[in-house]
Design a protein around this motif. Sequence first.
Motif, PDB file in Angstrom:
ATOM      1  N   ASN A 162      -1.730  -5.457   0.707  1.00  6.77           N
ATOM      2  CA  ASN A 162      -2.726  -6.072  -0.202  1.00  6.77           C
ATOM      3  C   ASN A 162      -3.871  -5.473  -0.237  1.00  6.77           C
ATOM      4  N   TRP A 163      -4.075  -4.252  -0.439  1.00 11.46           N
ATOM      5  CA  TRP A 163      -5.215  -3.366  -0.607  1.00 11.46           C
ATOM      6  C   TRP A 163      -5.883  -3.778  -1.845  1.00 11.46           C
ATOM      7  N   ARG A 164      -7.136  -4.149  -2.026  1.00 11.08           N
ATOM      8  CA  ARG A 164      -7.692  -4.276  -3.218  1.00 11.08           C
ATOM      9  C   ARG A 164      -8.960  -3.741  -3.472  1.00 11.08           C
ATOM     10  N   CYS A 165      -9.367  -3.554  -4.770  1.00 13.26           N
ATOM     11  CA  CYS A 165     -10.620  -2.826  -5.329  1.00 13.26           C
ATOM     12  C   CYS A 165     -10.668  -3.408  -6.547  1.00 13.26           C
ATOM     13  N   ARG A 166     -11.823  -3.147  -7.200  1.00  8.84           N
ATOM     14  CA  ARG A 166     -12.286  -3.707  -8.431  1.00  8.84           C
ATOM     15  C   ARG A 166     -11.208  -3.752  -9.493  1.00  8.84           C
ATOM     16  N   ALA A 167     -10.497  -2.588  -9.526  1.00  7.44           N
ATOM     17  CA  ALA A 167      -9.318  -2.301 -10.562  1.00  7.44           C
ATOM     18  C   ALA A 167      -7.999  -3.143 -10.415  1.00  7.44           C
ATOM     19  N   GLY A 168      -8.007  -3.880  -9.108  1.00  6.70           N
ATOM     20  CA  GLY A 168      -6.739  -4.579  -8.764  1.00  6.70           C
ATOM     21  C   GLY A 168      -6.044  -4.707  -7.267  1.00  6.70           C
ATOM     22  N   GLU A 169      -4.741  -4.632  -7.153  1.00  8.25           N
ATOM     23  CA  GLU A 169      -4.256  -4.908  -5.847  1.00  8.25           C
ATOM     24  C   GLU A 169      -3.192  -4.036  -5.961  1.00  8.25           C
ATOM     25  N   ILE A 170      -2.890  -3.079  -4.754  1.00  5.96           N
ATOM     26  CA  ILE A 170      -1.823  -2.711  -4.197  1.00  5.96           C
ATOM     27  C   ILE A 170      -0.847  -3.490  -3.256  1.00  5.96           C
ATOM     28  N   ASP A 171       0.236  -3.923  -3.372  1.00  5.17           N
ATOM     29  CA  ASP A 171       0.778  -4.872  -2.489  1.00  5.17           C
ATOM     30  C   ASP A 171       1.134  -4.155  -1.031  1.00  5.17           C
ATOM     31  N   ILE A 172       1.514  -2.727  -1.168  1.00  5.64           N
ATOM     32  CA  ILE A 172       1.860  -1.864   0.008  1.00  5.64           C
ATOM     33  C   ILE A 172       1.294  -0.590  -0.310  1.00  5.64           C
ATOM     34  N   VAL A 173       0.591  -0.042   0.903  1.00  9.35           N
ATOM     35  CA  VAL A 173       0.347   1.450   0.891  1.00  9.35           C
ATOM     36  C   VAL A 173       0.987   1.983   2.046  1.00  9.35           C
ATOM     37  N   ALA A 174       1.708   3.016   1.763  1.00  6.01           N
ATOM     38  CA  ALA A 174       2.676   3.578   2.717  1.00  6.01           C
ATOM     39  C   ALA A 174       2.492   5.155   2.923  1.00  6.01           C
ATOM     40  N   GLN A 175       3.136   5.456   4.081  1.00  9.30           N
ATOM     41  CA  GLN A 175       3.165   7.065   4.095  1.00  9.30           C
ATOM     42  C   GLN A 175       4.802   7.257   4.464  1.00  9.30           C
ATOM     43  N   ASP A 176       5.142   8.533   3.746  1.00 12.67           N
ATOM     44  CA  ASP A 176       6.553   9.054   3.948  1.00 12.67           C
ATOM     45  C   ASP A 176       6.285  10.313   4.133  1.00 12.67           C
ATOM     46  N   GLY A 177       6.306  10.847   5.423  1.00 12.57           N
ATOM     47  CA  GLY A 177       6.059  12.080   5.595  1.00 12.57           C
ATOM     48  C   GLY A 177       4.458  12.556   5.169  1.00 12.57           C
ATOM     49  N   SER A 178       4.326  13.565   4.362  1.00  7.42           N
ATOM     50  CA  SER A 178       3.057  13.819   3.949  1.00  7.42           C
ATOM     51  C   SER A 178       2.713  13.092   2.497  1.00  7.42           C
ATOM     52  N   THR A 179       3.410  12.363   2.228  1.00  5.31           N
ATOM     53  CA  THR A 179       3.541  11.593   0.810  1.00  5.31           C
ATOM     54  C   THR A 179       2.782  10.243   1.061  1.00  5.31           C
ATOM     55  N   LEU A 180       1.833   9.907  -0.105  1.00  4.67           N
ATOM     56  CA  LEU A 180       1.195   8.580  -0.125  1.00  4.67           C
ATOM     57  C   LEU A 180       2.102   7.970  -1.008  1.00  4.67           C
ATOM     58  N   VAL A 181       2.511   6.732  -0.616  1.00  7.57           N
ATOM     59  CA  VAL A 181       3.294   5.882  -1.474  1.00  7.57           C
ATOM     60  C   VAL A 181       2.870   4.645  -1.698  1.00  7.57           C
ATOM     61  N   VAL A 182       2.615   4.500  -3.034  1.00  5.52           N
ATOM     62  CA  VAL A 182       2.093   3.239  -3.472  1.00  5.52           C
ATOM     63  C   VAL A 182       3.181   2.223  -3.945  1.00  5.52           C
ATOM     64  N   VAL A 183       3.461   0.992  -3.256  1.00  6.06           N
ATOM     65  CA  VAL A 183       4.476   0.153  -3.307  1.00  6.06           C
ATOM     66  C   VAL A 183       4.303  -1.030  -4.007  1.00  6.06           C
ATOM     67  N   GLU A 184       4.924  -1.443  -5.215  1.00  2.75           N
ATOM     68  CA  GLU A 184       4.901  -2.758  -5.838  1.00  2.75           C
ATOM     69  C   GLU A 184       5.999  -3.463  -5.364  1.00  2.75           C
ATOM     70  N   VAL A 185       5.857  -4.460  -4.875  1.00  2.58           N
ATOM     71  CA  VAL A 185       6.717  -5.599  -4.361  1.00  2.58           C
ATOM     72  C   VAL A 185       7.057  -6.590  -5.471  1.00  2.58           C
ATOM     73  N   LYS A 186       8.262  -6.782  -5.895  1.00  2.00           N
ATOM     74  CA  LYS A 186       8.589  -7.836  -6.944  1.00  2.00           C
ATOM     75  C   LYS A 186       9.563  -8.878  -5.947  1.00  2.00           C
ATOM     76  N   THR A 187       9.451 -10.078  -6.006  1.00  2.00           N
ATOM     77  CA  THR A 187      10.363 -10.946  -5.347  1.00  2.00           C
ATOM     78  C   THR A 187      10.888 -11.917  -6.188  1.00  2.00           C
ATOM     79  N   ARG A 188      12.095 -12.322  -6.310  1.00  2.00           N
ATOM     80  CA  ARG A 188      12.507 -13.513  -6.899  1.00  2.00           C
ATOM     81  C   ARG A 188      13.639 -14.185  -5.972  1.00  2.00           C
ATOM     82  N   THR A 189      13.992 -15.488  -6.605  1.00  2.00           N
ATOM     83  CA  THR A 189      14.993 -16.411  -5.636  1.00  2.00           C
ATOM     84  C   THR A 189      16.247 -16.233  -6.402  1.00  2.00           C
ATOM     85  N   SER A 190      16.221 -15.830  -7.751  1.00  2.00           N
ATOM     86  CA  SER A 190      17.450 -15.439  -8.446  1.00  2.00           C
ATOM     87  C   SER A 190      17.221 -14.648  -9.540  1.00  2.00           C
TER      88      SER A 190
END
Length: 119
Positions: free
Chosen positions: A31-59
């Motif tokens: 839930n990283w936030r700045c004036r432009a909005g929010e990133i659900d998850i910021v992760a690191q995969d080796g040397s790559t920065l990964v911006v992750v959008e999470v979408k959840t539904r019940t059906s």
Amino acid sequence: MSAHNQQIGARGEHVAAGWLRNHGMRVLATNWRCRAGEIDIVAQDGSTLVVVEVKTRTSTRFGSPAEAVAGVKLRRLRRLAAAFLAQCPSYFPAVRIDVIAVLLPPGGGALVRHLRSVG
């Protein structure tokens, strides 16, 4: 957004963060936030920065969770990735945007679909 939908979203983000960790990625921020909005998850995969959008539904009554991420949302995620990098003291030679679709059916366990490099 209703409190119920916020709870579903928070649960999905928790599931997604665990999924990333279990698959060898390091979660740098949630839930990283700045004036432009929010990133659900910021992760690191080796040397790559990964911006992750999470979408959840019940059906899937209104489509899969991942279908909700396109066009405008991808452009916003690119801008947010640049904003995160501008504030980040670490160097990342590569950046990618992933989507994690979490399906939380009533009475069942979470189903996770990880889409890499969507935009």
